[in-house]
Write a protein that holds these residues in place. Structure first.
Motif, PDB file in Angstrom:
ATOM      1  N   LYS A 162     -42.563  70.479  31.434  1.00 42.25           N
ATOM      2  CA  LYS A 162     -42.557  71.553  30.440  1.00 42.25           C
ATOM      3  C   LYS A 162     -42.000  71.027  29.125  1.00 42.25           C
ATOM      4  N   SER A 163     -42.453  71.637  28.051  1.00 45.45           N
ATOM      5  CA  SER A 163     -41.879  71.331  26.747  1.00 45.45           C
ATOM      6  C   SER A 163     -41.711  72.642  26.008  1.00 45.45           C
ATOM      7  N   GLY A 164     -40.629  72.736  25.282  1.00 47.31           N
ATOM      8  CA  GLY A 164     -40.352  73.964  24.548  1.00 47.31           C
ATOM      9  C   GLY A 164     -39.171  73.786  23.617  1.00 47.31           C
ATOM     10  N   ARG A 165     -38.807  74.894  22.986  1.00 55.05           N
ATOM     11  CA  ARG A 165     -37.718  74.901  22.023  1.00 55.05           C
ATOM     12  C   ARG A 165     -36.394  75.058  22.768  1.00 55.05           C
ATOM     13  N   LEU A 166     -35.431  74.190  22.446  1.00 60.49           N
ATOM     14  CA  LEU A 166     -34.090  74.305  23.012  1.00 60.49           C
ATOM     15  C   LEU A 166     -33.410  75.505  22.366  1.00 60.49           C
ATOM     16  N   VAL A 167     -33.063  76.488  23.180  1.00 60.38           N
ATOM     17  CA  VAL A 167     -32.466  77.725  22.681  1.00 60.38           C
ATOM     18  C   VAL A 167     -30.956  77.628  22.640  1.00 60.38           C
ATOM     19  N   GLY A 168     -30.365  76.978  23.626  1.00 64.02           N
ATOM     20  CA  GLY A 168     -28.913  76.844  23.644  1.00 64.02           C
ATOM     21  C   GLY A 168     -28.417  76.197  24.923  1.00 64.02           C
ATOM     22  N   THR A 169     -27.111  76.013  24.984  1.00 63.35           N
ATOM     23  CA  THR A 169     -26.451  75.471  26.167  1.00 63.35           C
ATOM     24  C   THR A 169     -25.278  76.370  26.529  1.00 63.35           C
ATOM     25  N   ASP A 170     -24.867  76.315  27.777  1.00 64.66           N
ATOM     26  CA  ASP A 170     -23.730  77.125  28.210  1.00 64.66           C
ATOM     27  C   ASP A 170     -22.524  76.242  28.483  1.00 64.66           C
ATOM     28  N   GLN A 171     -21.447  76.830  29.009  1.00 65.62           N
ATOM     29  CA  GLN A 171     -20.211  76.091  29.236  1.00 65.62           C
ATOM     30  C   GLN A 171     -20.329  75.074  30.357  1.00 65.62           C
ATOM     31  N   PHE A 172     -21.348  75.175  31.216  1.00 67.23           N
ATOM     32  CA  PHE A 172     -21.549  74.216  32.294  1.00 67.23           C
ATOM     33  C   PHE A 172     -22.406  73.029  31.858  1.00 67.23           C
ATOM     34  N   GLY A 173     -22.971  73.093  30.666  1.00 69.39           N
ATOM     35  CA  GLY A 173     -23.828  72.025  30.176  1.00 69.39           C
ATOM     36  C   GLY A 173     -25.302  72.261  30.465  1.00 69.39           C
ATOM     37  N   ASN A 174     -25.643  73.411  31.039  1.00 75.26           N
ATOM     38  CA  ASN A 174     -27.041  73.737  31.296  1.00 75.26           C
ATOM     39  C   ASN A 174     -27.749  73.990  29.977  1.00 75.26           C
ATOM     40  N   ARG A 175     -28.991  73.540  29.882  1.00 75.87           N
ATOM     41  CA  ARG A 175     -29.777  73.730  28.671  1.00 75.87           C
ATOM     42  C   ARG A 175     -30.855  74.773  28.942  1.00 75.87           C
ATOM     43  N   TYR A 176     -31.088  75.656  27.966  1.00 71.94           N
ATOM     44  CA  TYR A 176     -32.051  76.743  28.108  1.00 71.94           C
ATOM     45  C   TYR A 176     -33.181  76.554  27.114  1.00 71.94           C
ATOM     46  N   PHE A 177     -34.408  76.700  27.612  1.00 73.40           N
ATOM     47  CA  PHE A 177     -35.591  76.448  26.808  1.00 73.40           C
ATOM     48  C   PHE A 177     -36.506  77.660  26.798  1.00 73.40           C
ATOM     49  N   GLU A 178     -37.362  77.687  25.775  1.00 74.55           N
ATOM     50  CA  GLU A 178     -38.358  78.743  25.666  1.00 74.55           C
ATOM     51  C   GLU A 178     -39.616  78.152  25.049  1.00 74.55           C
ATOM     52  N   ASN A 179     -40.762  78.532  25.589  1.00 67.13           N
ATOM     53  CA  ASN A 179     -42.046  78.101  25.053  1.00 67.13           C
ATOM     54  C   ASN A 179     -42.881  79.355  24.840  1.00 67.13           C
ATOM     55  N   MET A 180     -43.042  79.750  23.593  1.00 66.14           N
ATOM     56  CA  MET A 180     -43.736  80.997  23.284  1.00 66.14           C
ATOM     57  C   MET A 180     -45.239  80.812  23.091  1.00 66.14           C
ATOM     58  N   ASP A 181     -45.757  79.599  23.302  1.00 67.67           N
ATOM     59  CA  ASP A 181     -47.188  79.386  23.227  1.00 67.67           C
ATOM     60  C   ASP A 181     -47.827  80.036  24.450  1.00 67.67           C
ATOM     61  N   GLY A 182     -48.553  81.111  24.259  1.00 65.42           N
ATOM     62  CA  GLY A 182     -49.095  81.896  25.362  1.00 65.42           C
ATOM     63  C   GLY A 182     -50.149  81.197  26.189  1.00 65.42           C
ATOM     64  N   THR A 183     -50.760  80.151  25.648  1.00 58.62           N
ATOM     65  CA  THR A 183     -51.814  79.472  26.396  1.00 58.62           C
ATOM     66  C   THR A 183     -51.271  78.406  27.331  1.00 58.62           C
ATOM     67  N   GLU A 184     -50.037  78.008  27.157  1.00 58.60           N
ATOM     68  CA  GLU A 184     -49.513  76.866  27.898  1.00 58.60           C
ATOM     69  C   GLU A 184     -48.821  77.248  29.200  1.00 58.60           C
ATOM     70  N   GLU A 185     -48.110  78.334  29.230  1.00 57.05           N
ATOM     71  CA  GLU A 185     -47.326  78.710  30.405  1.00 57.05           C
ATOM     72  C   GLU A 185     -47.889  79.958  31.071  1.00 57.05           C
TER      73      GLU A 185
END
Length: 138
Positions: free
Chosen positions: A30-53
């Protein structure tokens, strides 16, 4: 649903190392925009391209630990991942105001690990095991 074209495109976007890590951890590239990280170091992503996901799978978490489970996602990020909140916690003004100074920081569930809570029993046992008393033979 993974296609060869999508896999190669994501390999070019994220690089070989990240692409291989994603295939091993989440089983998809998957590829997408990095939205943020939390205190555990987890990274959260979002891909708003409707044709890809696939619909509903355009937000995902990349866990920092190898042994991961769902309780490592804090409540505010869980609400964003599950589409309960439209904005991520870093951008959501309501979520920022909900944090109170008296609240304890979020901790993951330690059930099933060495750090799990184990109560100490102070009551004498009601049933005692039988201990045979052997008399030496003459």
């Amino acid at each position: 649903m993974v296609s060869l074209h999508r896999t190669i495109r994501n390999l070019r976007r994220v690089g070989l190392r990240e692409w291989w890590r994603q295939l091993n951890y989440i089983g998809d590239a998957k590829s997408g925009r990095l939205v943020g990280t939390d205190q555990f170091g987890n990274r959260y992503f979002e891909n708003m391209d409707g044709t890809e996901e696939i619909p509903g799978r355009h937000r995902w978490v990349d866990f920092a630990q190898h042994e991961y489970h769902a309780s490592q996602v804090p409540p505010e990020w869980h609400a964003w991942i599950q589409h309960i909140r439209a904005e991520p916690p870093a951008e959501d003004l309501i979520m920022k105001r909900m944090t109170q100074p008296w609240q304890a920081p979020y901790r993951e569930s330690l059930t099933g690990t060495r750090g799990a809570y184990k109560p100490y029993n102070t009551v004498a046992p009601k049933i005692n095991g039988w201990e045979p008393k052997a008399i030496p033979r003459a």
